[in-house]
Design a protein around this motif. Sequence first.
Motif, mmCIF file in Angstrom:
data_model
loop_
_atom_site.group_PDB
_atom_site.id
_atom_site.type_symbol
_atom_site.label_atom_id
_atom_site.label_comp_id
_atom_site.label_asym_id
_atom_site.label_seq_id
_atom_site.Cartn_x
_atom_site.Cartn_y
_atom_site.Cartn_z
ATOM 1 N N SER A 1 0.853 -1.191 0.000
ATOM 2 C CA SER A 1 0.000 0.000 0.000
ATOM 3 C C SER A 1 0.887 1.239 0.000
ATOM 4 O O SER A 1 1.833 1.344 0.777
ATOM 5 C CB SER A 1 -0.910 0.019 1.223
ATOM 6 N N ILE A 2 0.543 2.156 -0.893
ATOM 7 C CA ILE A 2 1.350 3.358 -1.096
ATOM 8 C C ILE A 2 0.471 4.583 -0.890
ATOM 9 O O ILE A 2 -0.634 4.655 -1.415
ATOM 10 C CB ILE A 2 1.927 3.389 -2.523
ATOM 11 N N ASN A 3 0.976 5.547 -0.140
ATOM 12 C CA ASN A 3 0.302 6.823 0.031
ATOM 13 C C ASN A 3 1.130 7.875 -0.688
ATOM 14 O O ASN A 3 2.317 8.017 -0.421
ATOM 15 C CB ASN A 3 0.168 7.163 1.515
ATOM 16 N N VAL A 4 0.497 8.603 -1.598
ATOM 17 C CA VAL A 4 1.171 9.672 -2.330
ATOM 18 C C VAL A 4 0.543 10.982 -1.887
ATOM 19 O O VAL A 4 -0.670 11.165 -2.000
ATOM 20 C CB VAL A 4 1.017 9.494 -3.853
ATOM 21 N N SER A 5 1.355 11.869 -1.346
ATOM 22 C CA SER A 5 0.835 13.164 -0.912
ATOM 23 C C SER A 5 1.761 14.267 -1.400
ATOM 24 O O SER A 5 2.979 14.128 -1.376
ATOM 25 C CB SER A 5 0.695 13.212 0.608
ATOM 26 N N ASP A 6 1.155 15.352 -1.846
ATOM 27 C CA ASP A 6 1.947 16.488 -2.299
ATOM 28 C C ASP A 6 2.075 17.515 -1.172
ATOM 29 O O ASP A 6 1.565 17.318 -0.078
ATOM 30 C CB ASP A 6 1.356 17.098 -3.573
ATOM 31 N N LYS A 7 2.752 18.589 -1.450
ATOM 32 C CA LYS A 7 3.029 19.594 -0.433
ATOM 33 C C LYS A 7 1.771 20.310 0.042
ATOM 34 O O LYS A 7 1.731 20.863 1.127
ATOM 35 C CB LYS A 7 4.029 20.628 -0.963
ATOM 36 N N ALA A 8 0.705 20.299 -0.773
ATOM 37 C CA ALA A 8 -0.538 20.970 -0.398
ATOM 38 C C ALA A 8 -1.424 20.098 0.475
ATOM 39 O O ALA A 8 -2.474 20.535 0.923
ATOM 40 C CB ALA A 8 -1.300 21.373 -1.655
ATOM 41 N N GLY A 9 -1.020 18.859 0.716
ATOM 42 C CA GLY A 9 -1.797 17.976 1.564
ATOM 43 C C GLY A 9 -2.771 17.077 0.820
ATOM 44 O O GLY A 9 -3.540 16.352 1.439
ATOM 45 N N ASN A 10 -2.760 17.113 -0.495
ATOM 46 C CA ASN A 10 -3.608 16.207 -1.280
ATOM 47 C C ASN A 10 -3.000 14.821 -1.227
ATOM 48 O O ASN A 10 -1.819 14.648 -1.494
ATOM 49 C CB ASN A 10 -3.718 16.678 -2.732
#
Length: 156
Positions: free
Chosen positions: A120-129
């Motif tokens: 399981s992978i969580n991808v999050s950007d700097k804006a919190g998405n």
Amino acid sequence: MKKKGFTLIELIVVLFIMSIIIGVASIRFNVIDKIKANMELQTLINDVDYAKMKAIATGQTTYIKFGKDSYIVKIHDTFIEDKIFRQLDYITFLHFSTSNDGNLIEFNSNGSVTYPGTVSINVSDKAGNTKNYELVVIVGGGHARIREEQKRIHTY
């Protein structure tokens, strides 16, 4: 007779204004972060394919060991220092459902997988998405793919 058209200064001013608008829009909509996150996902799948091909080419077992926000691709032979270490900025590994006791995917010399499963992978950007994916590695031929994580619906 006056010629119709734009002067060079007018074109330069318009290009300058357009570049400012595009720069602000890319920062505002986090386009750059989304592109970098997708590049990390693509690099991950490329490294999984590399590990498989390296195992076939060398005839030695190759593995990928996952950390929380990094992974290592390495040949099991301790005398060969051919490894890839990746520190990730946008990806976090959450859960490992492989048949071994840890966070390891191992490719045999024929390209098949010793420990298949999903990561399981969580991808999050700097804006919190954030967005969740799964890296799925199957036994038959050691094929790997990344898919969006399915929402689990509980029925009673």
